[in-house]
Design a protein around this motif. Structure first.
Motif, PDB file in Angstrom:
ATOM      1  N   ARG A   1      39.312  50.736  37.577  1.00 27.03           N
ATOM      2  CA  ARG A   1      39.043  51.321  38.866  1.00 27.03           C
ATOM      3  C   ARG A   1      38.202  50.084  39.641  1.00 27.03           C
ATOM      4  NH1 ARG A   1      40.197  56.295  41.260  1.00 27.03           N
ATOM      5  NH2 ARG A   1      40.127  57.337  39.115  1.00 27.03           N
ATOM      6  N   ARG A   2      38.470  49.857  40.773  1.00 24.74           N
ATOM      7  CA  ARG A   2      37.707  48.712  41.333  1.00 24.74           C
ATOM      8  C   ARG A   2      36.296  49.431  41.849  1.00 24.74           C
ATOM      9  NH1 ARG A   2      37.272  46.502  46.859  1.00 24.74           N
ATOM     10  NH2 ARG A   2      38.798  47.872  47.465  1.00 24.74           N
ATOM     11  N   SER A   3      36.295  50.649  42.032  1.00 25.61           N
ATOM     12  CA  SER A   3      34.854  51.013  42.494  1.00 25.61           C
ATOM     13  C   SER A   3      33.817  51.107  41.084  1.00 25.61           C
ATOM     14  CB  SER A   3      35.043  52.455  42.954  1.00 25.61           C
ATOM     15  OG  SER A   3      35.701  53.397  42.093  1.00 25.61           O
ATOM     16  N   THR A   4      34.640  51.004  39.935  1.00 21.14           N
ATOM     17  CA  THR A   4      33.853  51.059  38.672  1.00 21.14           C
ATOM     18  C   THR A   4      33.299  49.739  38.645  1.00 21.14           C
ATOM     19  OG1 THR A   4      34.989  52.668  37.704  1.00 21.14           O
ATOM     20  CG2 THR A   4      33.835  51.516  36.177  1.00 21.14           C
ATOM     21  N   LEU A   5      33.866  49.180  38.736  1.00 16.15           N
ATOM     22  CA  LEU A   5      33.625  47.181  38.732  1.00 16.15           C
ATOM     23  C   LEU A   5      32.515  47.084  39.698  1.00 16.15           C
ATOM     24  CD1 LEU A   5      36.947  45.675  37.822  1.00 16.15           C
ATOM     25  CD2 LEU A   5      34.992  45.376  36.411  1.00 16.15           C
ATOM     26  N   ALA A   6      32.623  47.543  41.123  1.00 16.48           N
ATOM     27  CA  ALA A   6      31.889  47.288  42.004  1.00 16.48           C
ATOM     28  C   ALA A   6      30.305  47.960  41.783  1.00 16.48           C
ATOM     29  CB  ALA A   6      32.474  48.093  43.303  1.00 16.48           C
ATOM     30  N   GLN A   7      30.623  49.197  41.174  1.00 20.73           N
ATOM     31  CA  GLN A   7      29.305  49.825  40.806  1.00 20.73           C
ATOM     32  C   GLN A   7      28.407  48.807  39.802  1.00 20.73           C
ATOM     33  OE1 GLN A   7      29.113  54.079  39.714  1.00 20.73           O
ATOM     34  NE2 GLN A   7      28.002  53.469  37.870  1.00 20.73           N
ATOM     35  N   LEU A   8      29.104  48.273  38.780  1.00 17.60           N
ATOM     36  CA  LEU A   8      28.647  47.287  37.839  1.00 17.60           C
ATOM     37  C   LEU A   8      28.286  45.981  38.100  1.00 17.60           C
ATOM     38  CD1 LEU A   8      31.015  48.183  34.834  1.00 17.60           C
ATOM     39  CD2 LEU A   8      28.977  49.336  35.393  1.00 17.60           C
ATOM     40  N   GLY A   9      28.613  45.501  39.668  1.00 23.25           N
ATOM     41  CA  GLY A   9      28.416  44.070  39.957  1.00 23.25           C
ATOM     42  C   GLY A   9      29.494  43.350  39.377  1.00 23.25           C
ATOM     43  N   GLY A  10      30.710  43.683  39.010  1.00 22.70           N
ATOM     44  CA  GLY A  10      31.581  42.646  38.338  1.00 22.70           C
ATOM     45  C   GLY A  10      31.285  42.613  37.037  1.00 22.70           C
ATOM     46  N   TYR A  11      31.931  41.516  36.342  1.00 19.73           N
ATOM     47  CA  TYR A  11      31.343  41.093  35.153  1.00 19.73           C
ATOM     48  C   TYR A  11      29.939  40.429  35.137  1.00 19.73           C
ATOM     49  CZ  TYR A  11      36.362  41.644  33.331  1.00 19.73           C
ATOM     50  OH  TYR A  11      37.486  42.208  33.063  1.00 19.73           O
ATOM     51  N   ASP A  12      29.322  40.566  33.960  1.00 21.62           N
ATOM     52  CA  ASP A  12      27.919  39.801  33.984  1.00 21.62           C
ATOM     53  C   ASP A  12      28.305  38.216  33.506  1.00 21.62           C
ATOM     54  OD1 ASP A  12      25.531  38.798  33.090  1.00 21.62           O
ATOM     55  OD2 ASP A  12      24.963  40.340  31.964  1.00 21.62           O
ATOM     56  N   GLU A  13      27.958  37.400  34.369  1.00 18.53           N
ATOM     57  CA  GLU A  13      28.377  36.159  34.377  1.00 18.53           C
ATOM     58  C   GLU A  13      27.490  35.257  33.567  1.00 18.53           C
ATOM     59  OE1 GLU A  13      28.567  34.181  38.231  1.00 18.53           O
ATOM     60  OE2 GLU A  13      30.076  35.968  38.836  1.00 18.53           O
ATOM     61  N   THR A  14      26.385  35.918  32.960  1.00 16.80           N
ATOM     62  CA  THR A  14      25.565  35.190  32.143  1.00 16.80           C
ATOM     63  C   THR A  14      26.215  35.306  30.464  1.00 16.80           C
ATOM     64  OG1 THR A  14      24.152  37.110  31.451  1.00 16.80           O
ATOM     65  CG2 THR A  14      23.605  35.865  33.348  1.00 16.80           C
ATOM     66  N   LEU A  15      27.132  36.229  30.475  1.00 12.40           N
ATOM     67  CA  LEU A  15      27.927  36.530  29.017  1.00 12.40           C
ATOM     68  C   LEU A  15      28.954  35.338  28.864  1.00 12.40           C
ATOM     69  CD1 LEU A  15      27.904  40.352  29.067  1.00 12.40           C
ATOM     70  CD2 LEU A  15      26.108  38.657  28.043  1.00 12.40           C
ATOM     71  N   ALA A  16      29.235  35.340  27.553  1.00 15.74           N
ATOM     72  CA  ALA A  16      30.404  34.362  26.937  1.00 15.74           C
ATOM     73  C   ALA A  16      31.561  35.208  27.281  1.00 15.74           C
ATOM     74  CB  ALA A  16      30.136  33.576  25.650  1.00 15.74           C
ATOM     75  N   TYR A  17      31.583  36.376  27.017  1.00 13.71           N
ATOM     76  CA  TYR A  17      32.996  37.271  27.153  1.00 13.71           C
ATOM     77  C   TYR A  17      32.413  38.709  27.787  1.00 13.71           C
ATOM     78  CZ  TYR A  17      31.110  40.353  23.060  1.00 13.71           C
ATOM     79  OH  TYR A  17      30.577  41.135  22.265  1.00 13.71           O
TER      80      TYR A  17
END
Length: 306
Positions: free
Chosen positions: A175-191
């Motif tokens: 769900r896009r609103s789920t991703l939005a709540q998380l701020g998308g993927y954590d870009e400091t991670l490798a996966y």
């Protein structure tokens, strides 16, 4: 036009040196029976001619959005670059070495409708295929009684995703609103997948759809082939996610579930001589007050060998 019962679904097709698989992957988007799709083609600075194939498909389908990144930024940043522009109510993170089966989107949108508004992600079974597209096995195996292994879970699955691996990442519809709540993927991670499971399942339900929707390709360059080996490139990210999970745990049962995961990661790190990471995992087990005799021995070995 999208409707309440048939909302817009965004497919973020992520490519990095997938030229030999790319046409099959993109054709599987075109084969979807679901009518309301938004497609982003994102190339993470491939060096194998993938960009030329993506240009050709984008020219043939002017509604598709082409993003050719000038430098390799990794899966998390590449995905987020498209997510920021996505308009779909639901999102598929589609690695272009995999294949979407024709009914995939329709089946999962229907599953979301059945699961209700607290559902943040629907996942399913998958077929594992080899480099030539030949069937290897399913993600979930069935025993003589027809029970699936690893056992899938639906609903409030936070403790489940801490303790064990059961979700087939390529099958997820988010769900896009789920991703939005998380701020998308954590870009400091490798996966991305373990972090998404942990953070999303804290506040959202997950739903298992018992059907095959996707073909996941097994090959030496795939992300899943690089874990649990000497100098595991993803282990530091795993430890960081375990630390996030520690902060999110609310009950003794959840902390016990996290200890199961940390213990597994400690044993893999020690087995493959990743001693600095083993020391950090041992410290986390100590903080969870979950050290067992073998954990102590591995922690001491990592202390002296690292």
């Amino acid at each position: 036009m999208p409707t309440a019962s048939q909302p817009l679904v965004t497919i973020v097709a992520l490519c990095y040196n997938h030229a030999r698989f790319l046409e099959t992957a993109l054709d599987s988007i075109l084969a979807q029976t679901y009518p309301h799709l938004e497609v982003f083609l994102v190339d993470d600075a491939s060096t194998d001619g993938s960009a030329d194939i993506l240009r050709r498909y984008a020219a043939a389908h002017p509604g598709w959005h082409l993003r050719l990144l000038p430098a390799n930024v990794g899966n998390c940043r590449a995905f987020n670059s498209a997510l920021r522009e996505a308009r779909g109510e639901f999102i598929i993170d589609f690695a272009t070495d995999d294949v979407l089966l024709p009914e995939r989107v329709q089946q999962q949108v229907s599953a979301f409708a059945a699961a209700g508004p607290r559902c943040g992600m629907v996942y399913s079974d998958a077929e594992l295929i080899d480099e030539a597209g030949r069937f290897v096995r399913r993600h979930f195996r069935r025993d003589a009684q027809g029970q699936l292994h690893p056992r899938p879970a639906s609903g409030a699955v936070f403790a489940e995703v801490l303790a064990r691996y059961f979700i087939s990442t390529p099958t997820m519809l988010m769900r896009r609103s789920t991703l939005a709540q998380l701020g998308g993927y954590d870009e400091t991670l490798a996966y991305e997948d373990f972090d998404f499971w942990v953070r999303a399942s804290r506040d959202w339900d997950f739903y298992f759809l018992d059907t095959v929707t996707t073909q996941k390709r097994l090959h030496p360059q795939s992300m899943s082939s690089k874990g649990y080996r000497p100098h595991d490139p993803y282990l530091l990210s795993t430890i960081k996610v375990c630390r996030k999970a520690q902060a999110l745990c609310r009950t003794p049962a959840e902390r016990a579930a996290l200890a199961i995961r940390v213990r597994w990661e400690l044993r893999q790190a020690a087995r493959h001589r990743n001693f600095p990471e083993a020391r950090e995992l041992y410290q986390l087990l100590r903080e969870l007050r979950a050290v067992k005799p073998l954990d102590w021995l591995l922690g001491q070995a990592a202390k002296w060998k690292g």
